[in-house]
Design a protein around this motif. Sequence first.
Motif, PDB file in Angstrom:
ATOM      1  N   GLY A 151     -24.164 -22.572   1.334  1.00  0.00           N
ATOM      2  CA  GLY A 151     -24.278 -20.924   1.509  1.00  0.00           C
ATOM      3  C   GLY A 151     -22.724 -20.408   1.334  1.00  0.00           C
ATOM      4  O   GLY A 151     -21.737 -21.009   2.122  1.00  0.00           O
ATOM      5  N   TRP A 152     -22.675 -19.686   0.669  1.00  0.00           N
ATOM      6  CA  TRP A 152     -21.233 -19.010   0.358  1.00  0.00           C
ATOM      7  C   TRP A 152     -21.237 -17.594  -0.068  1.00  0.00           C
ATOM      8  O   TRP A 152     -22.007 -16.845  -0.468  1.00  0.00           O
ATOM      9  N   TYR A 153     -20.025 -17.107   0.416  1.00  0.00           N
ATOM     10  CA  TYR A 153     -19.834 -15.524   0.121  1.00  0.00           C
ATOM     11  C   TYR A 153     -19.101 -15.443  -1.032  1.00  0.00           C
ATOM     12  O   TYR A 153     -18.315 -15.885  -1.301  1.00  0.00           O
ATOM     13  N   THR A 154     -19.630 -14.195  -1.696  1.00  0.00           N
ATOM     14  CA  THR A 154     -19.035 -13.875  -3.002  1.00  0.00           C
ATOM     15  C   THR A 154     -18.563 -12.238  -2.879  1.00  0.00           C
ATOM     16  O   THR A 154     -18.965 -11.537  -1.882  1.00  0.00           O
ATOM     17  N   LYS A 155     -17.697 -11.610  -3.934  1.00  0.00           N
ATOM     18  CA  LYS A 155     -17.666 -10.515  -3.845  1.00  0.00           C
ATOM     19  C   LYS A 155     -18.880  -9.443  -4.309  1.00  0.00           C
ATOM     20  O   LYS A 155     -18.953  -8.232  -4.514  1.00  0.00           O
ATOM     21  N   GLY A 187     -19.873 -13.859   7.902  1.00  0.00           N
ATOM     22  CA  GLY A 187     -19.156 -13.787   6.692  1.00  0.00           C
ATOM     23  C   GLY A 187     -17.567 -13.709   6.740  1.00  0.00           C
ATOM     24  O   GLY A 187     -16.790 -13.571   6.139  1.00  0.00           O
ATOM     25  N   GLU A 188     -17.327 -13.383   8.177  1.00  0.00           N
ATOM     26  CA  GLU A 188     -15.951 -13.420   8.421  1.00  0.00           C
ATOM     27  C   GLU A 188     -15.539 -14.270   9.385  1.00  0.00           C
ATOM     28  O   GLU A 188     -14.456 -14.869   9.380  1.00  0.00           O
ATOM     29  N   HIS A 189     -16.359 -14.366  10.550  1.00  0.00           N
ATOM     30  CA  HIS A 189     -15.928 -15.563  11.634  1.00  0.00           C
ATOM     31  C   HIS A 189     -16.874 -16.404  11.598  1.00  0.00           C
ATOM     32  O   HIS A 189     -17.953 -16.313  11.049  1.00  0.00           O
ATOM     33  N   GLY A 220     -11.647 -17.378  12.525  1.00  0.00           N
ATOM     34  CA  GLY A 220     -11.611 -15.993  11.826  1.00  0.00           C
ATOM     35  C   GLY A 220     -10.228 -15.494  11.549  1.00  0.00           C
ATOM     36  O   GLY A 220      -9.177 -15.767  12.141  1.00  0.00           O
ATOM     37  N   PRO A 221     -10.118 -14.430  10.978  1.00  0.00           N
ATOM     38  CA  PRO A 221      -9.005 -13.581  10.662  1.00  0.00           C
ATOM     39  C   PRO A 221      -8.060 -13.028  12.220  1.00  0.00           C
ATOM     40  O   PRO A 221      -9.039 -12.446  13.099  1.00  0.00           O
ATOM     41  N   GLY A 222      -7.427 -13.863  12.360  1.00  0.00           N
ATOM     42  CA  GLY A 222      -6.440 -13.450  13.880  1.00  0.00           C
ATOM     43  C   GLY A 222      -7.136 -14.108  15.165  1.00  0.00           C
ATOM     44  O   GLY A 222      -6.837 -13.655  16.127  1.00  0.00           O
ATOM     45  N   VAL A 223      -8.178 -14.997  14.807  1.00  0.00           N
ATOM     46  CA  VAL A 223      -8.890 -15.448  15.949  1.00  0.00           C
ATOM     47  C   VAL A 223      -8.915 -17.110  15.779  1.00  0.00           C
ATOM     48  O   VAL A 223      -9.371 -17.654  14.588  1.00  0.00           O
ATOM     49  N   ALA A 224      -8.818 -17.796  16.612  1.00  0.00           N
ATOM     50  CA  ALA A 224      -8.704 -19.128  17.019  1.00  0.00           C
ATOM     51  C   ALA A 224      -9.167 -19.610  18.430  1.00  0.00           C
ATOM     52  O   ALA A 224      -8.033 -19.647  19.198  1.00  0.00           O
ATOM     53  N   GLU A 225     -10.283 -19.636  18.782  1.00  0.00           N
ATOM     54  CA  GLU A 225     -10.377 -19.705  20.163  1.00  0.00           C
ATOM     55  C   GLU A 225     -11.268 -20.876  20.658  1.00  0.00           C
ATOM     56  O   GLU A 225     -12.223 -20.971  19.681  1.00  0.00           O
ATOM     57  N   LEU A 226     -11.001 -21.301  21.700  1.00  0.00           N
ATOM     58  CA  LEU A 226     -11.904 -22.246  22.220  1.00  0.00           C
ATOM     59  C   LEU A 226     -12.615 -21.692  23.622  1.00  0.00           C
ATOM     60  O   LEU A 226     -11.833 -21.693  24.448  1.00  0.00           O
ATOM     61  N   ARG A 227     -13.815 -21.726  23.736  1.00  0.00           N
ATOM     62  CA  ARG A 227     -14.340 -21.111  24.749  1.00  0.00           C
ATOM     63  C   ARG A 227     -15.352 -22.141  25.609  1.00  0.00           C
ATOM     64  O   ARG A 227     -16.176 -22.898  25.013  1.00  0.00           O
ATOM     65  N   PRO A 228     -15.539 -22.159  26.760  1.00  0.00           N
ATOM     66  CA  PRO A 228     -16.516 -22.798  27.494  1.00  0.00           C
ATOM     67  C   PRO A 228     -18.039 -22.351  26.879  1.00  0.00           C
ATOM     68  O   PRO A 228     -18.107 -21.160  26.621  1.00  0.00           O
TER      69      PRO A 228
END
Lengths: 287, 287, 287, 287
Positions: free
Chosen positions: D47-51, D193-195, D263-271
């Motif tokens: 599955g992929w996103y396009t314009k 589509g973003e995160h 995602g843009p500006g996000v790289a988080e690891l949560r429990p």
Amino acid sequence: MCRWLAYSGTPVLLDTILYKPTHSLIDQSRFAKLGVETTNGDGFGIGWYTKEAETPALLRDIGPAWNNRNLQELANHVRSPLFFAHIRASTGTAVQQSNCHPFRYGRWMFMHNGAIAAFHLVRRDLLLLVDPALFAGIEGTTDSEVMFYLALTFGLEQDPPAAVARMAGVVERVGRKHGVEFPLQMTLAITEGEHVWAFRYSSERASRSLFYSSRADDVRRLHPDVAFLRDISPETRLIVSEPLDDLPGVWNEVPEDSCKIVGPGVAELRPFAPEPADWWTGDPVNP
Amino acid sequence: MCRWLAYSGTPVLLDTILYKPTHSLIDQSRFAKLGVETTNGDGFGIGWYTKEAETPALLRDIGPAWNNRNLQELANHVRSPLFFAHIRASTGTAVQQSNCHPFRYGRWMFMHNGAIAAFHLVRRDLLLLVDPALFAGIEGTTDSEVMFYLALTFGLEQDPPAAVARMAGVVERVGRKHGVEFPLQMTLAITEGEHVWAFRYSSERASRSLFYSSRADDVRRLHPDVAFLRDISPETRLIVSEPLDDLPGVWNEVPEDSCKIVGPGVAELRPFAPEPADWWTGDPVNP
Amino acid sequence: MCRWLAYSGTPVLLDTILYKPTHSLIDQSRFAKLGVETTNGDGFGIGWYTKEAETPALLRDIGPAWNNRNLQELANHVRSPLFFAHIRASTGTAVQQSNCHPFRYGRWMFMHNGAIAAFHLVRRDLLLLVDPALFAGIEGTTDSEVMFYLALTFGLEQDPPAAVARMAGVVERVGRKHGVEFPLQMTLAITEGEHVWAFRYSSERASRSLFYSSRADDVRRLHPDVAFLRDISPETRLIVSEPLDDLPGVWNEVPEDSCKIVGPGVAELRPFAPEPADWWTGDPVNP
Amino acid sequence: MCRWLAYSGTPVLLDTILYKPTHSLIDQSRFAKLGVETTNGDGFGIGWYTKEAETPALLRDIGPAWNNRNLQELANHVRSPLFFAHIRASTGTAVQQSNCHPFRYGRWMFMHNGAIAAFHLVRRDLLLLVDPALFAGIEGTTDSEVMFYLALTFGLEQDPPAAVARMAGVVERVGRKHGVEFPLQMTLAITEGEHVWAFRYSSERASRSLFYSSRADDVRRLHPDVAFLRDISPETRLIVSEPLDDLPGVWNEVPEDSCKIVGPGVAELRPFAPEPADWWTGDPVNP
């Protein structure tokens, strides 16, 4: 490459042979032990004889055997005295029904494990050697089917071992003319509905594995507790790429360079060698 | 036989052309009006050019186009300036991916509606005429793919109309040597990614239907309310087996014995005739 | 929608019934005359009884029947005294093997032509009415399979006409609660391997076509030249969506609102009406 | 079970990620190292996103990924900033397109490796918990799709981690009511589509493998010679069932009981922990 199985003898429900054994052909489709590939998921086929028609029936499909429901359905409902089963690992040619084994011509079936080396180089020359009257029957694009049609061209219906020897000789000759050191690798099963001819040969004398089962009465004495063995004739035989289980005394290796023949009153092991095809010069004027 | 469509011009979402029109190609897969068969359900293919690669992309599958979800997905997400689409009604050869159009060779695509008559009789002779260096590229078993490879053999990449003329001449010559009265029936589309060459020809001068769209600016004046027409360049063109709708002034028949060429700065209609292949004698010594 | 065929009587090669007649089911897959759709190419299935197992065998696939080689192979090699065949035209649900008819439960088979109207609205409520112990057996996503499981829930194995009446009543009740005017359209065939129950019913009293053949001995007197008729028992019967040929005196319409039952010693035509399901209130507390 | 891959970052040709790496997902389809099964040949999906559209495009098919030509074609021609790829090893449910991941709902995609234990026992109860307004969207028969629809029911579009926690809690509650000791085994990927949200959890705390790639600029410093790394943004990330190669410093295990978000500006690891669903009593009156 591929894995295959040929059964001949007392009519049996296909399931008994195809699915039930510990290391059945279906198991081999994901977990082959002796093959070049552990996965044989590029299509499959079965061919079986019935009382309803002269020619054998075929079920062939392009997905893996292990998840095919139609195959399981037929295995549960079809009983046959002689059948072939084949699982494919493509060596490059397309995954399509017409490339699935067994191949059929009239009453005859043919299946193969192995390859013609550098098939893209020799395909045209080999196709030219197929009897033009037979040519239109070629439906797929495998090396295996070309081998079948070459064997038919060279008299398969009259003398299978001789025809296969001529075919193998031609494949080697054409391959070597194209600079291929080891042109042919094959284990073959061929039948006309009564006998099974199985061949083990490779140009480099390092052939794919091939086994045949011992006489059923001998096996029965060894394993009196195996239900299946109680009901089959002494002449019932299996020829397989890999043993279906690890019962001692059941499986015998078909030696390199040999042909095993089984059928009513026949259980023969013969030496096999290609018949050299020096007559083929590669000259299109004298093909 | 089959139905096809070629689009060239302003990049467009495939869906706009493939699904949206009243009598779209998808509609034709079940309800063709001008074809020999109303049902074209024996596989389909699309080929399209992108910025990502020199060669066009192909999506081909063996089921009917009308219920194929992957086709609908791509149509909804792919925009292209030049694409081919084809729905197949087999004339006897196997329903398999390698027999689905368009066929591809490098940057070139080829698709066909029609047939080589009595193909089983002439297939071997025609295959022999394919350049041996190209032969290994033949993956399927259709007459159409053999026509493509013959055209490639005869210089398709240098001069498409001339190569197609030579191919058609050879097909007619070989067919007639085999006693076939009307050897060839064809509408063809060929592209290298910039131009589209479309041919309409049959030995009996009763060719399958073929249409091309008028200049887009002319059509726009006639139908100012059609949204799609507002955004496309004057040179945007469709060539189709059947008109996609009944808008007046849009669809023009490609005449018998002619070749339509469209592309940047080109919109030409030329006469077409096979180039007689008297040099082919059917003698294997001088093929 | 779909087309189907049920055969019961003297064991016959499937080909005789599936392919040979002028307007065979295979012909109907492209050229149905009496159906809502002329094309029925969204999958197919056959189910047949053998001596090898209690349960019938199934062959189902997602492509069209007309080009399926495995179907032709089985038709040429399988003889059966009772079999079902079905060609599908999807009313929206996915084209996948688990949505192909016939459906099977133990010895029972079920196939359907028609639809539950607005199935997406009522699917959940209907699924909730399926016996939880049976629920896990539902493998596909069709309205037809839900009808089968509702009938099983309501006692199909004890009294098929009563169970189908209850199923139809529930489908109508649930549909009407959701505002659907004509919730049900069905012709059904059901068997346990000995008898065939065929139903023709629709909420709007405009049901899909359904026919049964006359007693074979009566037909034989009318058509002494038809070879097939010479060898079959008087009780051999066909029930079909469309007549397979235009032989006079063979085909009788199953009337609206009726159930035709055939089998050894049985050839009965009964009125059929849904059993009103006023007990269903749509209240999740008292489903 | 299955293997999957999620890519997010600089638009890339799918081939670069799907086929090129030493131990690519295509390689894993035959030779998975860390999965329960070495063979993942029961269908695949991308599955992929396009314009071109709000919703992602899907290509899904029922054969193995390793021999699928349409997949290779798309990989060679599609560039995307965010895509999912999945290869399936069925845990019992049918091999059909509607059971192939990723699943889609509007802009959302979902894919899963693992299983709901004893799914046949709990399927009905879980389906009942799906929002009736969403119910009609369920097209297949997998546990995975039910998990997706439960998460949607519980607010996936508002708060993915919370919705997945509720879903997992319900699956565990229902399973345990049915006597299942370890009801849930999952690694999940979800995107709008973003995160990308990736979860690793199992009731028995022995979850399937899951890895995420380090920041691309860190990896670049370690491997300045890897061409692909030169052109991608620092935030480009892969989350994978198995590392695609053995480059040191690239792959980090997602710990048990955790959720990785990129995602843009996000790289988080949560429990991550399921939210207990004590409110579910199994009583149909108060579901």
